[in-house]
Design an enzyme around this catalytic site. Structure first.
Site, PDB file in Angstrom:
ATOM      1  CG  HIS A 183      -0.426   0.103   2.494  1.00 38.90           C
ATOM      2  ND1 HIS A 183      -0.022   1.091   2.992  1.00 38.90           N
ATOM      3  CD2 HIS A 183      -0.287  -1.100   3.562  1.00 38.90           C
ATOM      4  CE1 HIS A 183       0.266   0.927   4.444  1.00 38.90           C
ATOM      5  NE2 HIS A 183       0.291  -0.549   4.595  1.00 38.90           N
ATOM      6  CG  ASP A 228       2.673   0.315   7.959  1.00 42.95           C
ATOM      7  OD1 ASP A 228       2.153  -0.348   6.888  1.00 42.95           O
ATOM      8  OD2 ASP A 228       1.948   0.786   8.626  1.00 42.95           O
ATOM      9  CG  HIS A 277       0.675   2.820  12.520  1.00 38.39           C
ATOM     10  ND1 HIS A 277      -0.352   1.972  13.134  1.00 38.39           N
ATOM     11  CD2 HIS A 277       1.078   2.238  11.392  1.00 38.39           C
ATOM     12  CE1 HIS A 277      -0.974   1.517  11.910  1.00 38.39           C
ATOM     13  NE2 HIS A 277      -0.158   1.361  10.827  1.00 38.39           N
ATOM     14  CD  GLU A 324      -3.339  -1.415   5.620  1.00 37.65           C
ATOM     15  OE1 GLU A 324      -3.423  -2.325   6.481  1.00 37.65           O
ATOM     16  OE2 GLU A 324      -2.782  -0.235   5.814  1.00 37.65           O
ATOM     17  CD  GLU A 325      -1.238   2.452   7.424  1.00 42.88           C
ATOM     18  OE1 GLU A 325      -1.992   1.624   8.400  1.00 42.88           O
ATOM     19  OE2 GLU A 325      -0.101   2.076   7.387  1.00 42.88           O
ATOM     20  CG  ASP A 359       0.876  -3.741   4.978  1.00 46.16           C
ATOM     21  OD1 ASP A 359       1.895  -2.952   5.105  1.00 46.16           O
ATOM     22  OD2 ASP A 359      -0.246  -3.721   5.180  1.00 46.16           O
TER      23      ASP A 359
END
Length: 455
Positions: free
Chosen positions: A278, A290, A422, A324-325, A352
């Protein structure tokens, strides 16, 4: 008759051994090319350091779409195209602030707003704070103890899980759902312990959500060191108050795109093998692991096929999913269009989980198809890919599960991923060139075998 059967057996054995030998040679070529001439690390540098964080709906996300499209055209892929998709557009706003007031003293703590949260009032929010450790404890305390207070959900990830994704899976529900469960009990705000096994002062963001039936209350994540400090202070002073300030907001949905590039199959062009990651990322770091790594590994599969002048029997399609997030709109749109266009995505591979040392693959879908692919494990033992199991595909490709697609998740080593997941620490410098390219070669080799033999 016996002699005829013997001749056929010898011919079959000879053909089988020849095919196995050719497979080994081709797989080795993927690794050699990736480790000496790979492009993934350079692409990741541009995504992270020149374009930057790529939250859905942002200018950086739009720039990333154009960058990936241009690079796929340069390879060149046989066909490069975009899929339109509307995505949520949440913005963080000003840097968040927080402190705890205990016994007349004020101590600053490090927080970040959770994705999808509303803002605090203009001057921030201050109230008594109550610590809980799970949803059962929250419910037992009830409205009489929660109303008018800020809830501090202090649920650590469990370090006993060897696979850190299992620890994350157990804990992440507290990030997503605490606000929705605390609001009906009268809570006015939520503070959630960051989803990481590390002890540091970097808070980890991520998506949270509100059920339609509840009042929306502001929700933030606190760093693990901050969580430990806050918990300690509350034991000393249960009357302590917490203040936090955040200006995040959700704007109108924005137009964006999935980016696709493919090599047309030479014998079975209607059978598609999908490889993706993503393109969007959270905004505290630069979205390297990520999921910049997943995107550039998918691109590298196309690049390696072209560089080695291989002609796959089935169509190989790379995709950079958008959103995606905080919504999954890109994966849903791809699956929707695949169904409308009656496409046959026979297998889909998602990267991912970071660009760390490759360990293997997990499979979700038809068990007979999965077993056929898992039988190729021996071809990868030389490259230390020992983990082949039924399990999970991926958040974006899971949208294809009702279309008969074999879903495959790339498994890298998991131990470092949630140190940076994140958080502001998810940067280019944390990615190893060699580990990244080993993963790309591993994925390319598996894609090649599926293209050669089908499922």
């Amino acid at each position: 008759m016996f002699r005829i059967l013997l001749v056929y057996l010898l011919l079959f054995t000879s053909t089988l051994l020849s095919a196995q030998s050719n497979d080994s040679i081709t797989i080795r070529r993927f690794y050699d090319e990736a480790l000496t001439n790979g492009k993934a690390y350079g692409w990741l540098d541009i995504l992270c350091n020149k374009i930057g964080p790529r939250l859905s709906g942002s200018a950086q996300a739009a720039n990333a779409v154009q960058f990936v499209k241009q690079e796929l055209e340069k390879i060149p892929a046989d066909r490069v195209f975009l899929q339109d998709v509307m995505v949520p557009h949440w913005v963080r706003g000003e840097k968040e602030q927080a402190y705890v007031i205990s016994k007349g003293k004020k101590e600053a703590l490090t927080i970040c707003a959770l994705g999808g949260s509303i803002s605090t009032p203009d001057k921030g929010m201050q109230s008594k704070i109550i610590e809980v450790h799970d949803f059962d404890e929250l419910e037992k305390l009830g409205k009489e103890n929660i109303s008018g207070k800020i809830v501090f959900m202090n649920h650590p990830m469990n370090p006993k899980f060897i696979n850190t994704f299992e620890a994350y899976g157990e804990a992440a529900k507290y990030r997503y759902s605490t606000a929705g469960k605390a609001a009906p009990l009268g809570a006015i705000g939520v503070v959630v312990r960051s989803m990481t096994l590390s002890m540091n002062d970097f808070p980890h963001t991520g998506a949270m959500g509100y059920p339609d039936s509840v009042t929306k209350i502001p929700s933030c994540a606190i760093s693990t060191l901050g969580a430990e400090k806050l918990s300690s202070l509350l034991k000393e002073d249960p009357q302590a108050e917490f203040y936090f300030y955040q200006t995040c907001q959700t704007l109108t949905d924005a137009p964006s795109h999935n980016v696709l590039g493919e090599i047309k199959g030479s014998e079975f062009p209607d059978e598609v093998i999908l490889i993706g990651g993503h393109l969007d990322s959270w905004d505290l770091g630069t979205g390297a692991s990520d999921d910049g790594t997943g995107v550039v590994q998918a691109m590298e599969v196309i690049n390696l096929m072209k560089a080695l002048q291989l002609k796959p029997k089935r169509t190989i399609r790379c995709i950079a999913f958008m959103n995606e997030e905080n919504g999954g709109k890109g994966g849903a749109k791809y699956a929707e269009l695949a169904k409308i266009n009656k496409e046959r995505n026979i297998a889909a591979i998602e990267s991912d989980a970071g660009g760390f040392t490759p360990r293997g693959f997990s499979f979700k879908g038809d068990s007979i198809q999965a077993l056929k692919v898992m039988n190729w494990k021996s071809k990868f033992l030389l490259y230390n890919l020992n983990e082949w199991k039924m399990g999970y595909g991926g958040a974006d490709i899971n949208h294809l599960q009702d279309q008969g697609t074999l879903l495959i998740g790339f498994i890298p080593d998991s131990q470092r991923y949630f140190e940076i997941h994140h958080a502001a620490t998810d940067t280019y410098e944390k990615v190893s060139l060699r580990e990244l390219e080993l993963g790309a070669a591993s994925i390319a080799a598996l894609v090649w075998l599926i293209s050669e033999y089908g499922i």
